[in-house]
Design a protein around this motif. Structure first.
Motif, PDB file in Angstrom:
ATOM      1  N   GLN A 107      -4.209  40.759 -44.158  1.00 50.33           N
ATOM      2  CA  GLN A 107      -3.754  42.143 -44.202  1.00 50.33           C
ATOM      3  C   GLN A 107      -2.592  42.317 -45.166  1.00 50.33           C
ATOM      4  O   GLN A 107      -1.801  41.403 -45.370  1.00 50.33           O
ATOM      5  CB  GLN A 107      -3.321  42.578 -42.797  1.00 50.33           C
ATOM      6  CG  GLN A 107      -4.459  42.455 -41.814  1.00 50.33           C
ATOM      7  CD  GLN A 107      -4.066  42.912 -40.422  1.00 50.33           C
ATOM      8  OE1 GLN A 107      -3.038  43.568 -40.246  1.00 50.33           O
ATOM      9  NE2 GLN A 107      -4.865  42.562 -39.443  1.00 50.33           N
ATOM     10  N   HIS A 108      -2.542  43.513 -45.706  1.00 48.70           N
ATOM     11  CA  HIS A 108      -1.448  43.852 -46.613  1.00 48.70           C
ATOM     12  C   HIS A 108      -0.916  45.239 -46.298  1.00 48.70           C
ATOM     13  O   HIS A 108      -1.524  46.002 -45.556  1.00 48.70           O
ATOM     14  CB  HIS A 108      -1.918  43.778 -48.070  1.00 48.70           C
ATOM     15  CG  HIS A 108      -2.493  42.452 -48.429  1.00 48.70           C
ATOM     16  ND1 HIS A 108      -1.725  41.310 -48.515  1.00 48.70           N
ATOM     17  CD2 HIS A 108      -3.773  42.079 -48.678  1.00 48.70           C
ATOM     18  CE1 HIS A 108      -2.508  40.285 -48.815  1.00 48.70           C
ATOM     19  NE2 HIS A 108      -3.755  40.719 -48.918  1.00 48.70           N
ATOM     20  N   SER A 109       0.224  45.534 -46.911  1.00 51.87           N
ATOM     21  CA  SER A 109       0.863  46.825 -46.717  1.00 51.87           C
ATOM     22  C   SER A 109       1.766  47.040 -47.926  1.00 51.87           C
ATOM     23  O   SER A 109       1.875  46.161 -48.787  1.00 51.87           O
ATOM     24  CB  SER A 109       1.708  46.810 -45.430  1.00 51.87           C
ATOM     25  OG  SER A 109       2.634  45.735 -45.486  1.00 51.87           O
ATOM     26  N   VAL A 154       7.054  45.973 -52.319  1.00 48.20           N
ATOM     27  CA  VAL A 154       6.698  44.662 -51.755  1.00 48.20           C
ATOM     28  C   VAL A 154       5.633  44.842 -50.683  1.00 48.20           C
ATOM     29  O   VAL A 154       5.453  45.924 -50.128  1.00 48.20           O
ATOM     30  CB  VAL A 154       7.915  43.936 -51.109  1.00 48.20           C
ATOM     31  CG1 VAL A 154       9.011  43.674 -52.132  1.00 48.20           C
ATOM     32  CG2 VAL A 154       8.446  44.711 -49.915  1.00 48.20           C
ATOM     33  N   CYS A 155       4.937  43.750 -50.397  1.00 49.41           N
ATOM     34  CA  CYS A 155       4.074  43.711 -49.225  1.00 49.41           C
ATOM     35  C   CYS A 155       4.944  43.264 -48.066  1.00 49.41           C
ATOM     36  O   CYS A 155       5.782  42.374 -48.211  1.00 49.41           O
ATOM     37  CB  CYS A 155       2.919  42.723 -49.444  1.00 49.41           C
ATOM     38  SG  CYS A 155       1.829  42.575 -48.007  1.00 49.41           S
ATOM     39  N   GLY A 156       4.728  43.860 -46.900  1.00 45.45           N
ATOM     40  CA  GLY A 156       5.591  43.550 -45.760  1.00 45.45           C
ATOM     41  C   GLY A 156       4.911  42.706 -44.691  1.00 45.45           C
ATOM     42  O   GLY A 156       5.409  42.597 -43.575  1.00 45.45           O
ATOM     43  N   LEU A 161       6.795  36.691 -45.971  1.00 47.15           N
ATOM     44  CA  LEU A 161       6.042  35.621 -46.625  1.00 47.15           C
ATOM     45  C   LEU A 161       5.243  36.115 -47.834  1.00 47.15           C
ATOM     46  O   LEU A 161       5.245  35.483 -48.892  1.00 47.15           O
ATOM     47  CB  LEU A 161       5.095  34.960 -45.613  1.00 47.15           C
ATOM     48  CG  LEU A 161       4.391  33.701 -46.114  1.00 47.15           C
ATOM     49  CD1 LEU A 161       5.351  32.514 -46.160  1.00 47.15           C
ATOM     50  CD2 LEU A 161       3.187  33.367 -45.227  1.00 47.15           C
ATOM     51  N   HIS A 162       4.571  37.252 -47.687  1.00 42.36           N
ATOM     52  CA  HIS A 162       3.775  37.770 -48.810  1.00 42.36           C
ATOM     53  C   HIS A 162       4.661  38.157 -49.986  1.00 42.36           C
ATOM     54  O   HIS A 162       4.280  38.011 -51.142  1.00 42.36           O
ATOM     55  CB  HIS A 162       2.933  38.969 -48.353  1.00 42.36           C
ATOM     56  CG  HIS A 162       1.739  38.574 -47.542  1.00 42.36           C
ATOM     57  ND1 HIS A 162       0.596  39.331 -47.474  1.00 42.36           N
ATOM     58  CD2 HIS A 162       1.518  37.479 -46.769  1.00 42.36           C
ATOM     59  CE1 HIS A 162      -0.293  38.724 -46.698  1.00 42.36           C
ATOM     60  NE2 HIS A 162       0.258  37.607 -46.244  1.00 42.36           N
ATOM     61  N   CYS A 163       5.841  38.631 -49.667  1.00 44.65           N
ATOM     62  CA  CYS A 163       6.801  38.985 -50.715  1.00 44.65           C
ATOM     63  C   CYS A 163       7.360  37.735 -51.361  1.00 44.65           C
ATOM     64  O   CYS A 163       7.348  37.583 -52.578  1.00 44.65           O
ATOM     65  CB  CYS A 163       7.918  39.840 -50.100  1.00 44.65           C
ATOM     66  SG  CYS A 163       9.268  40.235 -51.228  1.00 44.65           S
TER      67      CYS A 163
HETATM   68 CU   LIG Z   1       0.325  41.087 -48.456  1.00 44.84          CU
END
Ligand SMILES: [Cu+2]
Ligand SMILES: *[C@@H]1O[C@H](CO)[C@@H](O)[C@H](O)[C@H]1NC(C)=O
Ligand SMILES: *[C@@H]1O[C@H](CO)[C@@H](O)[C@H](O)[C@H]1NC(C)=O
Ligand SMILES: *[C@@H]1O[C@H](CO)[C@@H](O)[C@H](O)[C@H]1NC(C)=O
Ligand SMILES: *[C@@H]1O[C@H](CO)[C@@H](O)[C@H](O)[C@H]1NC(C)=O
Ligand SMILES: *[C@@H]1O[C@H](CO)[C@@H](O)[C@H](O)[C@H]1NC(C)=O
Length: 179
Positions: A107-109, A154-156, A161-163
């Motif tokens: 998943q992303h945001s 950024v992705c949250g 971690l994704h950032c």
């Molecule tokens: Cu992400």
């Protein structure tokens, strides 16, 4: 022979102007000589260096897909992508595309961070959610770069971690578009 002195002075003036003109045209030729043989500006060469409509020939806002064909995903270097896709302009539309939780376990945001410091450290404590995990579906989430200010995206997901490790961070400073 009245006025002899005056015409003498005019003569000096003319010579002075003439030497300025000569200097200018010599300087001109130096500047102009691009080594293309005609001693002039090669419009073919220079024109072909002008980037596409996005940058120069078009006053319409651009729609830019974040990450291009990679969309918004873990492991793509978005800061490099952003630096390769500058300039961005005010009223350009950034599109974030990612699959919703129903279609992927990854998943992303999209969040906006308040400043460069939080961006560098991926500190999400004051992050503002702009697109949740489902909003990147279909045509994607559209974000208009409305103001002349830096935007830190950024992705949250997974804490930061994704950032931090996933490369899902970039910033843009949209420019004013000149008619
Ligand atoms: Cu992400
Ligand atoms: C300008 O540059 C192009 C590409 O290098 C070349 O084909 C063309 O002959 C040049 N034109 C002149 C007038 O030198
Ligand atoms: C630039 O715009 C013209 C007319 O709007 C279009 O025909 C052309 O394909 C565009 N070129 C690029 C590189 O986008
Ligand atoms: C994150 O930022 C907040 C304030 O914006 C600060 O209080 C906190 O210490 C920061 N966290 C880290 C790990 O630096
Ligand atoms: C995401 O936001 C949309 C639009 O505001 C909302 O309809 C949806 O329920 C939200 N999804 C989640 C998982 O929060
Ligand atoms: C992205 O690339 C830049 C330049 O090569 C590098 O400094 C940075 O660490 C990379 N970021 C990630 C998350 O791999």
């Amino acid at each position: 022979m009245t006025g002899f002195g005056i015409s003498d002075r005019s003569m000096i003036l003319i010579v002075a102007i003439a030497s300025v003109l000569v200097t200018v045209s010599v300087a001109d030729r130096d500047w102009d000589n691009g080594g293309d043989g005609d001693g002039g500006f090669n419009y073919t060469t220079h024109w072909s260096r002008v980037p596409g409509n996005d940058t120069c020939n078009n006053n319409e806002p651009n729609k830019i897909i974040g990450g291009g064909s990679d969309h918004w995903r873990y492991g793509f270097n978005y800061s490099v992508w952003a630096s390769q896709n500058t300039p961005f302009y005010i009223n350009d539309v950034l599109v974030f595309k990612y699959d919703p939780p129903s279609q992927t376990p990854f998943q992303h945001s999209v969040y906006l961070l308040p400043n460069m410091c939080s961006y560098i450290t991926c500190n999400l404590s004051r992050a503002k959610l702009i697109a949740n995990t489902t909003q990147g579906d279909g045509e994607g989430f559209k974000f208009v770069l409305k103001s002349w200010r830096p935007y830190y995206f950024v992705c949250g997901e997974r804490g930061n971690l994704h950032c931090k490790d996933g490369g899902m961070k970039f910033f843009v400073m949209p420019m004013l578009r000149h008619g």
